[in-house]
Design a protein around this motif. Structure first.
Motif, PDB file in Angstrom:
ATOM      1  N   ALA A 182     -14.048  16.088  18.409  1.00 44.40           N
ATOM      2  CA  ALA A 182     -13.967  17.246  19.294  1.00 44.40           C
ATOM      3  C   ALA A 182     -14.723  16.978  20.584  1.00 44.40           C
ATOM      4  CB  ALA A 182     -14.520  18.493  18.602  1.00 44.40           C
ATOM      5  N   THR A 185     -12.651  14.926  22.998  1.00 42.77           N
ATOM      6  CA  THR A 185     -11.476  15.624  23.506  1.00 42.77           C
ATOM      7  C   THR A 185     -11.871  16.781  24.416  1.00 42.77           C
ATOM      8  OG1 THR A 185     -10.283  15.075  21.493  1.00 42.77           O
ATOM      9  CG2 THR A 185      -9.369  16.831  22.858  1.00 42.77           C
ATOM     10  N   CYS A 186     -12.844  17.585  23.974  1.00 43.66           N
ATOM     11  CA  CYS A 186     -13.257  18.775  24.733  1.00 43.66           C
ATOM     12  C   CYS A 186     -14.409  18.392  25.652  1.00 43.66           C
ATOM     13  CB  CYS A 186     -13.655  19.894  23.785  1.00 43.66           C
ATOM     14  SG  CYS A 186     -12.332  20.344  22.627  1.00 43.66           S
ATOM     15  N   SER A 187     -14.087  17.899  26.834  1.00 40.76           N
ATOM     16  CA  SER A 187     -15.101  17.323  27.712  1.00 40.76           C
ATOM     17  C   SER A 187     -15.311  18.117  28.995  1.00 40.76           C
ATOM     18  CB  SER A 187     -14.706  15.887  28.070  1.00 40.76           C
ATOM     19  OG  SER A 187     -13.407  15.862  28.647  1.00 40.76           O
ATOM     20  N   CYS A 223     -11.542  22.304  26.125  1.00 41.54           N
ATOM     21  CA  CYS A 223     -10.640  21.183  25.887  1.00 41.54           C
ATOM     22  C   CYS A 223      -9.591  21.049  26.989  1.00 41.54           C
ATOM     23  CB  CYS A 223      -9.946  21.336  24.530  1.00 41.54           C
ATOM     24  SG  CYS A 223     -11.102  21.408  23.144  1.00 41.54           S
ATOM     25  N   SER A 224      -9.401  22.113  27.780  1.00 43.69           N
ATOM     26  CA  SER A 224      -8.416  22.058  28.852  1.00 43.69           C
ATOM     27  C   SER A 224      -8.785  23.077  29.917  1.00 43.69           C
ATOM     28  CB  SER A 224      -7.012  22.356  28.321  1.00 43.69           C
ATOM     29  OG  SER A 224      -6.911  23.720  27.927  1.00 43.69           O
TER      30      SER A 224
END
Length: 238
Positions: A182, A185-187, A223-224
């Motif tokens: 996670a 991906t969630c940066s 994440c986005s």
């Protein structure tokens, strides 16, 4: 039933009604202050009944719009008022954290009322209206919190802690680390500025590396960009 037997029953009933065992036992002794509405007497943690003071980390704005630690100021004012002498607390309830909820006094001074009258705390109308007149007085005189602007302590807690769940600071749980997958991906970093603006930072942008995320203050990772925008965050203004 004989006359003597009837009188005996009446006397027993009167004794039960006047029994001191029915009275609330006061908690007395020297107190230490942990925040603006909580004290400890001989290991017993006591939440002051009917009032709500700002949290220790909470910032308010004074009449000039300058930030100050209003929760810290309330705690210091209460500690100064109590001093080294004993206080007495009349229990009213037990809260969900196991603390005794009480009205506390130093001599004849109602400490709960004093804090509200001086503008260090608000009347906690969710639980009691006993101190609404004291709050009205403080508001009219622009004392303490009412001299400037502030978020009600309960609102501040909802916004800053436990993902919107109202909690007291002593009940906060340590943040649970996200799984490694996670994290990669969630940066996108969701930061909250001193003014309360919610801004997200993408990897590789100017402020990304120096932006630290404090999850205890409501900040988070996304994440986005769509997820960040849906949650109320915006991109930095250039």
């Amino acid at each position: 039933m004989s006359y003597r037997s009837g009188m005996r029953h009446i006397l027993v009933a009167l004794l039960l009604l006047s029994s001191p065992a029915l009275a609330v036992e006061l908690i007395t002794g020297r107190a230490s202050v942990t925040d603006g509405d909580t004290v400890v007497i001989r290991g017993t943690r006591i939440r002051l009944f009917g009032i709500d003071a700002p949290e220790s980390a909470q910032l308010c704005q004074d009449a000039a719009g300058k930030d100050y630690r209003c929760g810290q100021r309330a705690a210091m004012a209460l500690a100064d008022l109590i001093g080294e002498g004993p206080i007495s607390c009349e229990p009213r309830d037990t809260d969900r954290y196991g603390r005794t909820v009480a009205v506390c006094r130093k001599g004849t001074e109602d400490l709960n009322a004093w804090l509200v009258q001086q503008g260090y705390a608000t009347a906690y109308q969710r639980y009691s209206r006993d101190y609404v007149p004291a709050e009205t007085t403080a508001r009219a005189a622009k004392r303490g919190l009412w001299a400037g602007t502030f978020d009600p302590p309960s609102d501040w807690r909802r916004a800053k802690r436990a993902g919107g769940i109202e909690t007291r600071p002593e009940m906060e749980k340590p943040a649970v680390a996200a799984p490694a997958t996670a994290q990669t991906t969630c940066s996108i970093k969701g930061n909250i500025s001193r003014k309360g603006d919610k801004i997200y930072h993408l990897p590789g942008t100017g402020d990304y590396e120096r932006t630290a995320i404090d999850t205890g203050s409501g900040e988070r990772m996304f994440c986005s960009e769509d997820e960040a925008k849906a949650a109320g965050w915006r991109a930095p203004r250039r």
